[in-house]
Scaffold this active site. Structure first.
Site, PDB file in Angstrom:
ATOM      1  N   LYS A   1       0.846  -1.201   0.000  1.00  6.87           N
ATOM      2  CA  LYS A   1       0.000   0.000   0.000  1.00  6.87           C
ATOM      3  C   LYS A   1       0.883   1.254   0.000  1.00  6.87           C
ATOM      4  CE  LYS A   1      -3.797   1.946   2.773  1.00  6.87           C
ATOM      5  NZ  LYS A   1      -4.633   1.689   3.976  1.00  6.87           N
TER       6      LYS A   1
ATOM      7  N   SER B   1      -9.330   2.558   3.559  1.00  4.22           N
ATOM      8  CA  SER B   1      -8.419   3.205   2.645  1.00  4.22           C
ATOM      9  C   SER B   1      -7.596   2.231   1.810  1.00  4.22           C
ATOM     10  CB  SER B   1      -7.475   4.137   3.419  1.00  4.22           C
ATOM     11  OG  SER B   1      -6.644   3.416   4.290  1.00  4.22           O
TER      12      SER B   1
ATOM     13  N   SER C   1      -9.709   0.511   7.784  1.00  4.89           N
ATOM     14  CA  SER C   1      -9.164   0.514   6.423  1.00  4.89           C
ATOM     15  C   SER C   1      -8.711  -0.836   5.892  1.00  4.89           C
ATOM     16  CB  SER C   1      -8.002   1.505   6.330  1.00  4.89           C
ATOM     17  OG  SER C   1      -8.477   2.816   6.460  1.00  4.89           O
TER      18      SER C   1
END
Length: 469
Positions: free
Chosen positions: A81, A156, A180
Site C-alpha cells: 500500500k 483506505s 481501512s
C-alpha cells in the site's frame, strides 16, 4: 444478472500459473516446483495490466520483481500500500499536495512483509492519507469495485482490495486506522483481519501519536491466507506482551458465546441489507453450536464526536509537518476531506486533552461489554457499499462528513481500544450483486479465536467467488 451488471464485473482469473490459487495454494505449488516464482510474477503482471484500465488500483510498478527470502508465502506475488515506505519507490500517501520522493529504505513493516517470502511487484492506491473509507480523489480516477465498477472498492486499502478480489494477486498489504482493512474487505467480498495493536511491528508515525490507531495486515480471498500471513509475520517478530498466534489451520471444536450487535452504539441504525447479513450469520452460528445473544456496548455517547476530533488532529498534524513528505508540500492542495477535518480540529483544539482522556477510557467500557462473551458479531458498515461519488472528497464537507459518520459507525472502536477484528463475506448480497461483510471482534490477543471461527464459517458455506458469478 443483467447484461449491464455482467459488464460492470471485472476479474482476471484464467488458466495460467496462478489459476484459482489463493496465496497458500500458490506457495505450495511453487514449493513443489509445479510453478516457478518468476512465472507467477510474470502472470500476475499480465493480470494487473489486463484489469488496471478498469479498476485504477495500482499506484506504482516495480521495474523488476523484488523477491522475499523464504517464508510460508515464498514466491507469492503481492503489492504494498502506498502509505508504507518501500526502498526505491516513492510514497505518495494518495495525495496531490506534494511530489513524493523515492524511499531510501524499507519501513519496518515492509521488512516484515518481505520476511514472509512474498514477491513485491509495486504499490497500490489509497485515498489521501488514508482518511476516507472510499478510494476516490478530486482530480483522478477512483479505484473501482470489481464486483460492480459503478461502486466503491472501499478504503483506505481500496487498491489492494480491488486487485485481490479481481484475481490479479492472491493477497495484498493493507493497514487499518479506523476500518481501512475491514471496510474494503467488506466491499470487495474478502477476508480482512485487523490484528491487535502491537501484533505487527510498529511504524514510526504511530509511535509518536497519543493514541496509535494503525496496524498493518493484508486482505485475502481465504481465511487460510490471512492465517498463514499472520503466522509467517510472527516468525519475523513477535510481541512478547501478546500471546503467540501460531499457524491456525482450521476451526476448533470450541463452542463460543457470541454477542450480537446489529445497530451501532452511537445510535446509527443499520440498513435492511446489512441487518439481514448479520442476523443470517447469527443463525448460522447457532446452527454450528455457538450461543448468540444480544449485547449492548455502553460507549460514551461523545465517542463519535471525539473520534472526529482525533481524526481532525491527524489531518492538522499532516498539514503542519507536511514538508517532511516533500519540500513542495502545500496543505492548500490537500483534498476537501483533509481540509475539512483540519478546519474542524482548529475550531475544537482546546478540547484535545478531554477528548484523549475519553477515547482512552473507551477500553474500559468495551471490556465490560465482553464480560461472559468470547467475540462480538456486528456489521462492518452501517449500510451497503455506496456508488462512486457518494463519499467523494468533492462532496461539500458538511454533507460528506455526515455521510461518512453514518457509514463508518462500527469499525473505529477497535482501533481506539486496540482489539483484533475481522471482516468476513456473509451469504447475503445487495440487489446488484455486491458482497456484504460481517465483523467479529475479540479481546486483545485473541486472533486465534477469530481465525478459528472464520474457518468454521468458511467451511460451512464457502465464500462467494467473483469468477463463479
Amino acid at each position: 444478472m443483467t447484461t449491464s451488471e455482467e459488464q460492470a464485473r471485472v476479474h482476471v482469473f484464467r488458466d495460467d500459473a496462478l489459476g484459482d490459487h489463493d496465496a497458500v495454494g500458490l506457495a505450495a505449488a511453487i514449493r513443489r516446483r509445479e510453478v516457478g516464482a518468476a512465472e507467477a510474477a510474470r502472470d500476475v503482471a499480465a493480470r494487473v495490466r489486463a484489469v488496471e484500465p478498469r479498476l485504477n488500483a495500482v499506484q506504482t510498478h516495480l521495474d523488476a520483481p523484488a523477491h522475499g527470502s523464504g517464508g510460508l508465502l515464498a514466491g507469492v506475488p503481492t503489492f504494498v500500500k502506498d502509505n508504507t515506505d518501500y526502498q526505491g519507490l516513492p510514497t505518495g500517501h494518495g495525495s496531490a499536495a506534494f511530489a513524493p520522493r523515492a524511499a531510501r529504505r524499507h519501513a519496518p513493516f515492509a521488512r516484515q512483509l518481505l520476511s514472509t517470502g512474498v514477491t513485491v511487484l509495486g504499490k497500490t492506491r489509497l485515498p489521501e492519507f488514508g482518511f476516507s473509507p472510499t478510494t476516490e480523489y478530486e482530480g483522478a480516477e477512483p479505484v473501482r469495485n470489481p464486483w460492480h465498477t459503478d461502486h466503491s472498492a472501499g478504503g483506505s486499502s481500496g487498491g489492494s482490495a480491488a486487485l485481490v478480489a479481481a484475481g490479479a494477486v492472491p493477497i495484498a498489504h493493507a493497514n487499518d486506522g479506523g476500518g481501512s482493512i475491514r471496510i474494503p474487505a467488506a466491499c470487495c467480498g474478502l477476508v480482512g483481519l485487523k490484528p491487535t495493536r502491537g501484533r505487527m511491528v510498529a511504524n514510526a508515525q504511530g509511535r509518536r501519536l497519543p493514541i496509535d490507531l494503525v496496524v498493518d495486515g493484508v486482505v485475502s480471498r481465504s481465511v487460510r491466507d490471512s492465517a498463514a500471513f499472520l503466522a509467517a509475520a510472527e516468525q519475523h517478530w513477535r510481541n512478547p506482551k501478546l500471546p503467540p498466534v501460531g499457524l491456525v489451520e482450521g476451526p476448533s471444536g470450541r463452542r463460543l458465546r457470541i454477542g450480537l450487535l446489529v445497530d451501532s452504539p452511537n445510535g446509527v441504525r443499520s440498513d435492511a441489507g446489512t441487518r439481514t447479513a448479520v442476523t443470517e450469520t447469527a443463525e448460522r452460528l447457532e446452527r454450528l453450536g455457538h450461543t448468540v445473544e444480544p449485547v449492548e456496548l455502553s460507549i460514551d455517547p461523545r465517542f463519535t464526536d471525539d473520534f472526529l476530533t482525533y481524526w481532525g488532529l491527524l489531518s492538522f498534524l499532516i498539514g503542519a509537518t507536511g514538508r517532511t513528505l516533500g519540500a513542495d508540500f502545500d496543505r492548500h492542495r490537500t483534498d476537501g476531506l483533509s481540509r475539512g477535518l483540519r478546519e474542524t480540529y482548529v475550531r475544537a483544539w482546546r478540547t484535545t486533552p478531554a477528548v484523549l482522556r475519553r477515547l482512552k477510557r473507551t477500553r474500559e467500557a468495551y471490556a465490560a461489554g465482553f464480560r461472559g462473551l468470547d467475540v462480538i458479531l456486528s456489521p462492518v458498515l452501517a449500510h451497503t457499499t455506496p456508488p462512486i461519488g457518494h463519499l467523494s472528497p468533492t462532496v461539500p464537507y458538511a454533507t460528506l462528513i455526515e455521510r461518512l459518520l453514518d457509514y463508518v459507525a462500527f469499525t473505529p472502536v477497535d482501533n481506539v481500544v486496540g482489539t483484533p477484528s475481522i471482516s468476513l463475506p456473509s451469504t447475503s448480497t445487495t440487489p446488484d450483486g455486491l458482497p456484504v461483510g460481517v465483523m467479529f471482534s475479540a479481546r486483545p490477543g485473541a486472533e486465534r479465536t477469530l481465525l478459528e471461527l472464520a474457518f468454521a464459517l468458511e467451511a460451512d458455506r464457502p465464500f462467494r467467488r467473483l469468477q463463479d458469478v
